[in-house]
Each structure stands twice: as C-alpha cells, then as structure tokens.
Design a protein around this motif. Structure first.
Motif, PDB file in Angstrom:
ATOM      1  N   ALA A 231       1.506  22.330  17.739  1.00  0.00           N
ATOM      2  CA  ALA A 231       0.496  23.325  17.328  1.00  0.00           C
ATOM      3  C   ALA A 231       0.370  23.390  15.809  1.00  0.00           C
ATOM      4  O   ALA A 231      -0.688  23.711  15.279  1.00  0.00           O
ATOM      5  N   ASN A 232       1.478  23.074  15.099  1.00  0.00           N
ATOM      6  CA  ASN A 232       1.431  23.101  13.639  1.00  0.00           C
ATOM      7  C   ASN A 232       0.632  21.934  13.067  1.00  0.00           C
ATOM      8  O   ASN A 232       0.215  21.968  11.916  1.00  0.00           O
ATOM      9  N   GLY A 233       0.448  20.891  13.866  1.00  0.00           N
ATOM     10  CA  GLY A 233      -0.301  19.727  13.402  1.00  0.00           C
ATOM     11  C   GLY A 233      -1.792  19.841  13.639  1.00  0.00           C
ATOM     12  O   GLY A 233      -2.562  18.993  13.182  1.00  0.00           O
ATOM     13  N   LEU A 234      -2.210  20.860  14.372  1.00  0.00           N
ATOM     14  CA  LEU A 234      -3.640  21.028  14.642  1.00  0.00           C
ATOM     15  C   LEU A 234      -4.325  21.605  13.402  1.00  0.00           C
ATOM     16  O   LEU A 234      -3.816  22.527  12.779  1.00  0.00           O
ATOM     17  N   ASP A 235      -5.489  21.069  13.083  1.00  0.00           N
ATOM     18  CA  ASP A 235      -6.267  21.513  11.920  1.00  0.00           C
ATOM     19  C   ASP A 235      -7.315  22.520  12.413  1.00  0.00           C
ATOM     20  O   ASP A 235      -8.153  22.203  13.256  1.00  0.00           O
ATOM     21  N   ASP A 236      -7.257  23.746  11.864  1.00  0.00           N
ATOM     22  CA  ASP A 236      -8.175  24.792  12.333  1.00  0.00           C
ATOM     23  C   ASP A 236      -9.645  24.382  12.217  1.00  0.00           C
ATOM     24  O   ASP A 236     -10.471  24.796  13.018  1.00  0.00           O
TER      25      ASP A 236
ATOM     26  N   ALA B  42      -9.928  12.517  11.780  1.00  0.00           N
ATOM     27  CA  ALA B  42      -9.513  13.892  12.092  1.00  0.00           C
ATOM     28  C   ALA B  42      -9.556  14.141  13.599  1.00  0.00           C
ATOM     29  O   ALA B  42      -8.680  14.809  14.150  1.00  0.00           O
ATOM     30  N   LEU B  43     -10.562  13.594  14.260  1.00  0.00           N
ATOM     31  CA  LEU B  43     -10.650  13.768  15.713  1.00  0.00           C
ATOM     32  C   LEU B  43      -9.489  13.048  16.396  1.00  0.00           C
ATOM     33  O   LEU B  43      -8.892  13.565  17.353  1.00  0.00           O
ATOM     34  N   ARG B  44      -9.154  11.864  15.909  1.00  0.00           N
ATOM     35  CA  ARG B  44      -8.013  11.123  16.470  1.00  0.00           C
ATOM     36  C   ARG B  44      -6.731  11.924  16.312  1.00  0.00           C
ATOM     37  O   ARG B  44      -5.920  12.000  17.238  1.00  0.00           O
ATOM     38  N   HIS B  45      -6.526  12.522  15.131  1.00  0.00           N
ATOM     39  CA  HIS B  45      -5.319  13.324  14.907  1.00  0.00           C
ATOM     40  C   HIS B  45      -5.294  14.537  15.840  1.00  0.00           C
ATOM     41  O   HIS B  45      -4.259  14.879  16.410  1.00  0.00           O
ATOM     42  N   GLU B  46      -6.432  15.183  15.975  1.00  0.00           N
ATOM     43  CA  GLU B  46      -6.509  16.350  16.870  1.00  0.00           C
ATOM     44  C   GLU B  46      -6.125  15.953  18.300  1.00  0.00           C
ATOM     45  O   GLU B  46      -5.312  16.610  18.939  1.00  0.00           O
ATOM     46  N   ILE B  47      -6.701  14.852  18.759  1.00  0.00           N
ATOM     47  CA  ILE B  47      -6.428  14.410  20.138  1.00  0.00           C
ATOM     48  C   ILE B  47      -4.948  14.065  20.293  1.00  0.00           C
ATOM     49  O   ILE B  47      -4.315  14.418  21.289  1.00  0.00           O
ATOM     50  N   ALA B  48      -4.385  13.414  19.274  1.00  0.00           N
ATOM     51  CA  ALA B  48      -2.967  13.032  19.357  1.00  0.00           C
ATOM     52  C   ALA B  48      -2.082  14.276  19.442  1.00  0.00           C
ATOM     53  O   ALA B  48      -1.138  14.338  20.242  1.00  0.00           O
ATOM     54  N   HIS B  49      -2.380  15.299  18.630  1.00  0.00           N
ATOM     55  CA  HIS B  49      -1.575  16.525  18.669  1.00  0.00           C
ATOM     56  C   HIS B  49      -1.798  17.295  19.968  1.00  0.00           C
ATOM     57  O   HIS B  49      -0.867  17.896  20.501  1.00  0.00           O
ATOM     58  N   LEU B  50      -3.029  17.297  20.465  1.00  0.00           N
ATOM     59  CA  LEU B  50      -3.280  17.970  21.745  1.00  0.00           C
ATOM     60  C   LEU B  50      -2.484  17.309  22.862  1.00  0.00           C
ATOM     61  O   LEU B  50      -1.938  17.983  23.737  1.00  0.00           O
ATOM     62  N   LYS B  51      -2.415  15.972  22.832  1.00  0.00           N
ATOM     63  CA  LYS B  51      -1.664  15.275  23.878  1.00  0.00           C
ATOM     64  C   LYS B  51      -0.188  15.639  23.816  1.00  0.00           C
ATOM     65  O   LYS B  51       0.459  15.817  24.856  1.00  0.00           O
ATOM     66  N   GLN B  52       0.347  15.738  22.607  1.00  0.00           N
ATOM     67  CA  GLN B  52       1.754  16.157  22.471  1.00  0.00           C
ATOM     68  C   GLN B  52       1.945  17.557  23.025  1.00  0.00           C
ATOM     69  O   GLN B  52       2.935  17.853  23.706  1.00  0.00           O
ATOM     70  N   LEU B  53       1.007  18.444  22.707  1.00  0.00           N
ATOM     71  CA  LEU B  53       1.115  19.826  23.174  1.00  0.00           C
ATOM     72  C   LEU B  53       1.026  19.886  24.695  1.00  0.00           C
ATOM     73  O   LEU B  53       1.798  20.601  25.351  1.00  0.00           O
ATOM     74  N   ILE B  54       0.091  19.132  25.255  1.00  0.00           N
ATOM     75  CA  ILE B  54      -0.039  19.088  26.722  1.00  0.00           C
ATOM     76  C   ILE B  54       1.270  18.573  27.333  1.00  0.00           C
ATOM     77  O   ILE B  54       1.735  19.078  28.351  1.00  0.00           O
ATOM     78  N   HIS B  55       1.874  17.602  26.667  1.00  0.00           N
ATOM     79  CA  HIS B  55       3.129  17.051  27.169  1.00  0.00           C
ATOM     80  C   HIS B  55       4.220  18.120  27.206  1.00  0.00           C
ATOM     81  O   HIS B  55       4.990  18.204  28.169  1.00  0.00           O
ATOM     82  N   THR B  56       4.291  18.963  26.160  1.00  0.00           N
ATOM     83  CA  THR B  56       5.323  20.010  26.145  1.00  0.00           C
ATOM     84  C   THR B  56       5.098  21.006  27.279  1.00  0.00           C
ATOM     85  O   THR B  56       6.053  21.578  27.801  1.00  0.00           O
TER      86      THR B  56
END
Lengths: 110, 110
Positions: free
Chosen positions: B6-11, B84-98
């Motif tokens: 969640a800390n890696g997501l850009d508002d 930026a979209l790639r980074h968002e998707i990557a962080h969302l996938k990590q969050l979904i994984h948790t």
C-alpha cells in the motif's frame, strides 16, 4: 462498456491508505493501532481519520483494551468489511486483466 | 513491514477515477473525451478535473482536434504514464497476494 471495473470500486475501500488498513487487518485478523501506524507510515491523526471512515461504514470494529497494563486500540474487520474487501479485490483483478490483455510482446506487466 | 505494498501505491494514479482513465487509455491507446465520460459515468467537469491532474503529472497527453468536423479531445498515455500504470499494477498484485494468501478454506477471494 458502462460496467468498466473502475465503476465497481468503492471509494471508501479503494482509497490507498484504507485499502492498506483493510489488507493488513485481514491478514492479521486483529491489529494494534501502533502497528498500523508504523506499517503504513502514517501520523496517528491521519490513521485515526481513516479508521473513523471505515468504522462509520461498518467495515471495521475498534476495541479499546490493555496489554501489559498499557492501553491498546485493536482493529478487526466486520463481516461487511470482509465482503467489501473481497469485492474490491475482484474488481481490481478485472481491471488488471483489462490492462494486461493488451500488453505488447516484451512489455509485460509484472 | 515498512515495505507494505500500500505504501508503494501513488495517490495520483491509484485514485479510483484516474486509475479507470489510465486503464481505458492504455487499452485503447487513444481515447476521446466523450467515451471516457460515458464509460466512467462522469460529468464533463469531474472528468476534466481528473484529466488535468494526470496531465500536470505528465501521465497523459491531451490533443484537441476534429473528427467529422466536430471538435474532439483525445487522450493518450505518456511514457511516464505507461510506467506509472505498470508500477500501480505491480503493487496492486502484491497487495492482492497479501490478502489471498491468508484466505481460509471456502473463503476464496475471486
């Protein structure tokens, strides 16, 4: 295309900090205020505001208690909260799918 | 655990409407203002505000032109926007994984 997955996201849950709170509480079942504050790198005031929003929406429950004689604030998800997190994750997966299905070769989203 | 996804997501990118805009523009490569407005069920004013935020952050480009003699506003992603979209998707996938790794049997997140 009025059913775009972004339309299914709930702003209360989707907001970055609140999504982080819900993911952490989901994972740990019950989480202490200070742990959330440290993990999400927030001020106590900012975290308190987001917890307030989630509590008013009946997504989390807040319990005050003591641990080793020190006052503690515990956070858990409500049944509504678990459902809302599931819906958020489902819509995020759909959205990720719309992004990934058009990736050009060699431009994979990881 | 200070590296919670969640800390890696850009508002700027994570906000619900803007994430929708970026996903749609990514998918269609170039999108007309009216299509975004209809798909995301927004007022022109609200969409305009979000496009403005994305343009100022150098995530999208806006081009004015004509189609069949009618004025049109086209939106495309910049190279920064794609990253930026790639980074968002990557962080969302990590969050979904948790979230998904702690699901109890029979409580699968879909």
């Amino acid at each position: 295309m009025t059913d775009h997955p972004a339309n299914g996201l709930d702003d209360v849950v989707h907001q970055r900090v609140r999504l982080g709170i819900m993911a952490i509480v989901h994972e740990a079942r019950q989480v202490e205020f200070g742990f959330l504050r440290t993990t999400l790198q927030l001020t106590a005031g900012n975290l308190g505001q987001h917890l307030n929003v989630l509590e008013k929406a009946d997504l989390i429950e807040i319990h005050k208690g003591y641990q080793d004689k020190r006052p503690c604030t515990w956070v858990t998800l409500t049944a509504n909260g678990r459902t809302a997190l599931r819906h958020e994750i489902a819509h995020l997966k759909q959205l990720i799918h719309t992004v990934e299905r058009v990736e050009a070769p060699g431009e994979a989203v990881t």
